[in-house]
Enzyme design. Structure first.
Site, PDB file in Angstrom:
ATOM      1  N   TYR A  46     -28.455  34.964  23.760  1.00  0.00           N
ATOM      2  CA  TYR A  46     -27.525  33.666  23.223  1.00  0.00           C
ATOM      3  C   TYR A  46     -27.221  34.082  21.875  1.00  0.00           C
ATOM      4  CZ  TYR A  46     -27.108  28.742  22.389  1.00  0.00           C
ATOM      5  OH  TYR A  46     -26.648  27.601  22.010  1.00  0.00           O
ATOM      6  N   SER A  56     -33.439  37.131  28.152  1.00  0.00           N
ATOM      7  CA  SER A  56     -33.128  35.932  27.544  1.00  0.00           C
ATOM      8  C   SER A  56     -31.833  35.193  28.380  1.00  0.00           C
ATOM      9  CB  SER A  56     -33.016  35.721  26.124  1.00  0.00           C
ATOM     10  OG  SER A  56     -33.093  34.582  25.649  1.00  0.00           O
ATOM     11  N   GLN A  57     -30.749  34.692  27.540  1.00  0.00           N
ATOM     12  CA  GLN A  57     -29.564  34.124  28.105  1.00  0.00           C
ATOM     13  C   GLN A  57     -29.039  35.148  29.045  1.00  0.00           C
ATOM     14  OE1 GLN A  57     -25.734  32.289  26.448  1.00  0.00           O
ATOM     15  NE2 GLN A  57     -25.727  34.292  26.003  1.00  0.00           N
ATOM     16  N   ASP A 102     -44.185  33.336  24.480  1.00  0.00           N
ATOM     17  CA  ASP A 102     -42.701  33.136  24.177  1.00  0.00           C
ATOM     18  C   ASP A 102     -42.606  31.459  23.915  1.00  0.00           C
ATOM     19  OD1 ASP A 102     -40.096  32.699  24.317  1.00  0.00           O
ATOM     20  OD2 ASP A 102     -39.784  34.110  25.839  1.00  0.00           O
ATOM     21  N   HIS A 134     -40.968  36.405  22.804  1.00  0.00           N
ATOM     22  CA  HIS A 134     -39.887  36.547  23.551  1.00  0.00           C
ATOM     23  C   HIS A 134     -39.198  38.002  23.904  1.00  0.00           C
ATOM     24  CE1 HIS A 134     -36.266  34.254  25.174  1.00  0.00           C
ATOM     25  NE2 HIS A 134     -35.256  34.802  24.394  1.00  0.00           N
TER      26      HIS A 134
END
Length: 338
Positions: free
Chosen positions: A92, A188-189, A274, A303
């Site tokens: 992100y 992640s994203q 996370d 994360h």
């Protein structure tokens, strides 16, 4: 901490998410519109980098509504024919970065396409090169609520469509890649985007989702105050009469629905500490996933979800699947969470 449950209890979590009845129709129509607009071509321009073992190309292909989307295609310089390919989506706020970034997959012998998320690339890392020409109504600062008032205007409709078109465009370059040996990856994203692609594109060879974002979204907003999910919280704090409308939109973009439609052999990972993407949301996506799957839970990681050690697992698994002389047959029965 987000992980006050012991591991068996955490792993037993199942989401209450319910997908919209017309989920498949919505995405079928969205992708058909993109395909009718323009053929998925991949234009490549060589980039001078000074690297001796990897060739880098500035890659451009038509995404949602035919808008040009950029990426880097990296390939091992010594190659004798079409290669297995890895399509990667970034985290992100980042972007495709610099030409000499992210050399792992090309160094391992793959054609590696790293794709921009439109409108992002100004927050960290090396930046991006793809604008989003579409505007939106009122939104919280960041990207997560842009166009969220309606499923047709939501920014991730465009981003997910771009991602599908990236795979289609790369598969169309049979001079460079083996179209039946294409994998999708991302952290992640990027993991959330890769999961959407896995549910929308048939015949992928493998997938790796590292701390995937945009999974079990409503539950995530209940569990964490961290960005980017905090953008949804902030938006609804100001527009409190739009709660149900907002989550009705987000239901079309939740990774759990895409997971139910994905069949490629897949590796999931999550860090139990996370606070960005709560680990139960990755667990929910893992349980929903229809294809062969494995999950690694990293007890003392956040994360990063295991970072390079987790990537090494994917690298080894992909080698067994994508570097064979026949179409990948799948993977053994899933290993228990650890």
């Amino acid at each position: 901490m987000l992980t006050e449950q012991d591991l068996p209890e955490l792993f037993s979590y199942r989401s209450a998410y319910r997908e919209p009845a017309d989920f498949d129709v919505f995405w079928k129509d969205t992708l058909a519109e993109a395909r009718a607009r323009q053929e998925a071509t991949l234009d490549l321009t060589p980039v001078a980098t000074g690297l001796e073992t990897v060739d880098v190309f500035d890659a451009v292909f038509p995404g949602f509504d035919g808008h040009p989307v950029r990426g880097w295609l990296r390939m091992p310089r010594r190659r004798s024919g079409p290669l297995p390919a890895v399509v990667q989506f970034h985290g992100y706020g980042s972007g495709r970065g610099a030409p000499i970034d992210d050399l792992l997959w090309a160094s391992a012998g793959y054609a590696h396409l790293l794709v921009d998320a439109r409108g992002q690339g100004g927050a960290w890392a090396g930046g991006g090169g793809t604008p989003d020409p579409v505007g939106s109504g009122p939104a919280h600062p960041g990207f997560l609520t842009r166009g969220i008032e309606d499923r047709t205007t939501y920014v991730y409709r465009r981003i997910f469509t771009d991602a599908v078109r990236a795979v289609e465009a790369l598969r169309g370059r049979a001079d460079l890649v083996d179209p039946v040996k294409v994998a999708v990856v991302g952290p992640s994203q990027g993991g959330g985007i890769a999961l959407a692609v896995a549910g929308l594109v048939p015949g992928l060879a493998a997938a790796h989702f590292q701390a995937p974002f945009l999974c079990d979204i409503r539950q995530a907003t209940r569990l964490t105050d961290a960005e980017p999910y905090a953008e949804i919280v902030g938006y609804l704090a100001a527009r409190r009469n739009l709660v149900e409308q907002t989550f009705e939109t987000l239901a079309y973009f939740d990774g759990l629905a895409f997971a139910r439609r994905a069949t490629a052999p897949a590796w999931f990972s999550a860090g139990l500490r996370d606070e960005v993407c709560p680990p139960v949301t990755a667990i929910a996506a893992y349980h929903a996933y229809a294809g062969p799957k494995q999950l690694r839970l990293w007890e003392f990681n956040g994360h990063d979800a295991g970072g390079p050690e987790d990537l090494a697992t994917a690298l080894s698994a992909f080698g067994a699947l994508l570097k064979t002389s026949s179409r990948p047959p799948g993977v053994p029965s899933p290993a228990p969470a650890s």
